[in-house]
Design a protein around this motif. Structure first.
Motif, short mmCIF file in Angstrom:
data_model
loop_
_atom_site.label_atom_id
_atom_site.label_comp_id
_atom_site.label_asym_id
_atom_site.label_seq_id
_atom_site.Cartn_x
_atom_site.Cartn_y
_atom_site.Cartn_z
N LEU A 522 0.81 -1.21 0.00
CA LEU A 522 0.00 0.00 0.00
C LEU A 522 0.85 1.26 0.00
CD1 LEU A 522 -2.65 -1.07 2.66
CD2 LEU A 522 -2.71 -1.42 0.19
N GLU A 526 3.77 0.33 4.37
CA GLU A 526 2.44 -0.18 4.72
C GLU A 526 2.01 -1.27 3.74
OE1 GLU A 526 -2.00 1.41 6.01
OE2 GLU A 526 -0.65 2.73 4.90
N ALA A 528 -0.91 -4.90 3.35
CA ALA A 528 -2.18 -5.46 3.83
C ALA A 528 -2.18 -6.96 3.67
CB ALA A 528 -3.35 -4.85 3.06
N ASP A 537 -7.70 -8.62 5.44
CA ASP A 537 -7.87 -7.18 5.25
C ASP A 537 -7.35 -6.32 6.41
OD1 ASP A 537 -8.92 -7.34 2.68
OD2 ASP A 537 -10.93 -7.72 3.43
N GLU A 538 -6.53 -6.90 7.28
CA GLU A 538 -5.86 -6.09 8.30
C GLU A 538 -4.50 -5.63 7.75
OE1 GLU A 538 -6.41 -6.97 12.48
OE2 GLU A 538 -7.50 -8.80 11.94
N LYS A 539 -3.90 -4.66 8.39
CA LYS A 539 -2.72 -3.98 7.86
C LYS A 539 -1.43 -4.37 8.59
CE LYS A 539 -5.23 -1.32 5.08
NZ LYS A 539 -6.58 -1.74 5.48
N ARG A 541 2.32 -2.35 9.34
CA ARG A 541 3.03 -1.07 9.23
C ARG A 541 4.42 -1.22 9.83
NH1 ARG A 541 -2.30 -0.01 10.43
NH2 ARG A 541 -3.40 1.31 8.93
#
Length: 789
Positions: A522, A526, A528, A537-539, A541
């Motif tokens: 992303l 970042e 996903a 669908d969690e990220k 970082r």
């Protein structure tokens, strides 16, 4: 209640249930099969015994329920690490997410009493519960209990990885730092954190500790005297030792810390106790010692209101499915070192509970519970007995022939089949499965799963589930993109490590030991998780230092700190010797190698470079550039027994065709040097050095330490770990690193195996020649070896 099959031991025990000290009789360790179930039990005994041996399960317990009777219950294997105490039906296990059923029942009891409303916002009961919710739909108890609240899977504090054992209140409070993933009520998203919130509602609304409420209101009416959400002495007495395993071949004791999300996964129980729970389900909510729920409340928990078209369906707490034309309810449990399946057919009133003390074994446990249910149905309906399919070992030649990467014409989906030593693996759908022989093909058969079948077509292709996969050309993968080089590595804890690795142009997270997830990029830092799996669908970082190297990653709202494993690229791994090397040298030279009984072949050590001068040497033990920082050899030379040396030369010439060659680090090693290595190395690192009491295959002139190098420059080809790095990165099946590094590592292994060598299980660079047993342990210095004739 019928006790025809339940033999009672006439001894009195004092057990605390619901805070009251009760005198009870202890149940027998196992329950003999009741009349009519003898054949079922005999069949399952054969199946379980064979699977325990084939899959190396430490302990396994099972109970069958028919109506209001436990018709058979038994344990297999051993419940203690020393393998002295046989497992029984009374053996206690952590049953993981089966805990959720008890938490949800506690709420439903309060709903019956009018004290809680399933459809009211949770904030009505927990005023300080405020995760960021950008949607116009509230989080309710019903949505939490059916996993449709959109909440993250794990809480930032007290999550599955967190060993600090925070309070339930602190765990739930940390969710205020999270954002809802999906609009509540629109999609199933399994959440341990969500059931922690449910448990906190029980605790906060009733002013009683969650675990005590469960003891008094659920476990006591069910007479589940070996169960609880806390590890009491009476429960711990029969607790099984649990084991973890990893793709790179390790097996270690499971951690024992209590989960912060206790209501979601911290129940301890036995299959005998869980059989009482299943009997209560069949009895309309009536427990052995009192009522649990009204029949209509229990029935409502088993109804699917919202997720009829989703692959994974939940009622309130219960997972719902169809089985052989019957409605099935239940739940699985997977928690450090334990794998549980509780399966019930409420209309047929048949149920099975089974648990194994091995992590990630739910596929096998479920296969056995499914077979048990089929066997029970066939027994009841007087139909043909179902068969339990078995597979066999894979022929090495067939394994090598099928190994490779494949792509389907439908969706361009890729799989990989890898031959590793005596094992054959299939990489598919985010897992690595073991393949075993079945008829004229292969089948997935390990603790993770059974099936599908993999069938070679004879045309360079395979079929899986009727989908054809064409073999791809075996090409060297491109190097990892520069922007990702600072991200790959290990993060988290010893007990649960997150690997960030690169796989043919994709950044991948290997999480909870078994789940490979390709990540969507992303931004620079970042990513996903995909739209399916544990953390859909969690990220993720990443935080980088000034050099661009990540120091931590927050993955699915859980913070994983980078682990400093091994050495940085190009650096030599070093230990701090236990004692001074010169002191150890004096002792080793005065010592005598272990006595052996032959007969042995006459040693014929030859120098590798005399057979092929293009073979390059980097004999580290003739320099200080090695794991001890001390010199062990007077000369940088490499000798091997003639057949082994000739095999090395053949491997080198095969590599030359690709512009590669062999770089030799060590070969024949005098026994006294092996003793020095052993005596210098700390106890926790001795997997990487040979025990002089047994001698080393290096001492016999039949082992070689080597790597690949560029034939023109002599520069070594980068691998996942450097030579003599004493860390898991050196394991031949270590999953981390880049696809290019792993490709070269596997190419080297295949090349050496083709010439009769086998890789050592802890070191990708160490290869043993097949005839090593035919040669004696030697202790000659290099200068004492006669020159090649």
């Amino acid at each position: 209640m019928h006790y025809a099959s339940l033999v009672l031991i006439t001894m009195s025990l004092s057990i605390a249930v619901g805070g009251t000290l009760m005198a009870v009789e202890e149940e027998a360790a196992n329950v003999a099969p009741v009349a009519g179930y003898e054949d079922v039990a005999a069949d399952l005994r054969r199946v379980i015994a064979a699977e325990l041996e084939a899959k190396n399960l430490p302990a396994f317990s099972i109970a069958l329920v028919d109506g209001d009777r436990t018709v058979w219950a038994e344990g297999f294997g051993f419940q203690d690490a020393e393998r002295q105490k046989p497992a029984t039906a009374r053996t206690v296990y952590r049953v993981g997410s089966v805990s959720k059923l008890f938490t949800d029942i506690a709420v439903m009891q309060l709903v019956e009493q009018g004290k809680l409303d399933l459809d009211a916002p949770v904030g009505n009961y927990l005023a300080d519960f405020e995760p960021h919710n950008p949607f116009d739909a509230p989080i309710t108890l019903r949505r939490l209990m059916s996993h449709r609240a959109g909440l993250v899977r794990e809480s930032p504090v007290g999550n599955y990885f967190d060993p600090t054992e925070p309070t339930l209140a602190a765990t739930v409070a940390s969710l205020n730092d999270t954002t809802i993933v999906y609009k509540p009520g629109t999609r199933t998203k399994y959440s341990n954190a969500g059931i922690a919130v449910v448990g906190q509602v029980v605790e906060k609304s009733q002013g009683v500790a969650f675990s005590k409420w469960i003891d008094d209101r659920i476990l006591a009416p069910l007479a589940m005297r070996q169960s609880g959400f806390t590890l009491t002495p009476s429960v711990e007495r029969d607790l099984a030792a649990a084991w973890m395993w990893t793709y790179d071949g390790r097996r270690f004791a499971a951690p024992k810390f209590a989960l912060g999300t206790a209501p979601a996964g911290n129940l301890y129980s036995s299959v005998l106790d869980l059989a009482k729970f299943v009997r209560a389900i069949f009895n309309g909510g009536q427990g052995e010692s009192g009522p649990l729920l009204k029949p209509e409340t229990l029935a409502a928990m088993m109804q699917d209101r919202d997720a009829k078209n989703e692959a994974r369906r939940f009622g309130i707490g219960f997972q719902l499915a169809d089985f052989e034309g019957h409605r099935r309810v239940g739940h699985g449990g997977a928690v450090y070192g334990f794998s549980t399946q509780l399966e019930a057919l409420p209309d047929a009133k048949l149920g099975v509970i089974a648990v194994a003390s091995l992590d990630g074994a739910n596929g096998l446990v479920k296969r056995i519970t499914d077979h048990a249910l089929r066997r029970m149905l066939a027994q009841r309906d007087k139909k043909e007995r179902p068969k339990f399919a078995t597979s066999g070992p894979v022929d090495a030649g067939r394994a090598r022939a099928i190994a490779g990467r494949y792509r389907s014409g439908e969706g361009e989906k890729q799989i990989e089949i890898a031959s590793v030593g005596e094992k054959l693996y299939l990489y598919r759908n985010g897992f690595r499965f073991e393949l075993r022989a079945l008829a004229d093909g292969f089948v997935v058969d390990d603790v993770l799963a059974y099936g599908p079948e993999v069938k070679p077509t004879g045309e360079g292709a395979v079929t899986i589930d009727a989908v054809r996969y064409e073999r791809l050309k075996d090409e060297i993968p491109a190097d990892v993109p520069e922007r990702w080089k600072g991200l790959t590595g290990e993060y988290g804890w010893d007990h649960n490590t997150l690997y960030i690795l690169e796989d043919r142009g994709r950044l991948v997270a290997l999480i909870e030991w078994f789940y490979y997830y390709p990540l969507a990029e992303l931004g620079e830092n970042e990513f996903a998780f995909p739209g399916e799996g544990l953390y859909h669908d969690e990220k993720l970082r990443f935080t980088r230092d000034a050099q661009g190297r990540a120091t931590q990653v927050v993955a699915a709202d859980v913070t994983f700190e980078r682990r400093e494993v091994g050495t940085r690229d190009g650096q030599t791994f070093q230990i701090k010797p236990v004692r001074p090397i010169d002191e150890l040298r004096k002792e080793a030279l005065a010592a005598t190698p272990p006595a052996e009984q032959g007969p042995f072949r006459e040693p014929d050590l030859v120098e590798l470079v005399k057979l092929d001068p293009t073979i390059r040497l980097d004999v580290r033990y003739a320099t200080t550039n090695n794991f001890t920082g001390a010199v062990f050899y007077k000369e940088g030379r490499a000798f091997m027994q003639r057949p082994a040396a000739e095999a090395v030369v053949r491997a080198h010439k095969r590599l030359n065709q690709l512009g590669l060659g062999l770089l030799i680090h060590d070969a024949y090693r005098p026994w006294h040097v092996t003793k020095m290595f052993w005596d210098a190395t700390p106890a926790e690192m001795k997997d990487f050095v040979a025990n002089p009491a047994n001698g080393s295959r290096h001492n016999r002139g039949c082992a070689v330490d080597l790597t690949l190098c560029d034939l023109k420059t002599g520069e070594p080809i980068p691998m996942v770990a450097g030579y003599d790095e004493f860390s898991p990165r050196s394991f031949p099946e270590y999953p981390g690193g880049t696809s290019r590094q792993r490709w070269y590592r596997e190419f080297l292994r295949r090349t050496m195996e083709a010439e009769g060598f086998a890789v050592y299980e802890f070191e990708w660079w160490h290869f043993d020649y097949r005839d090593w047993k035919h040669y004696p342990i030697l202790n000659r210095e290099f200068g004492e070896i006669s020159p090649v004739k």
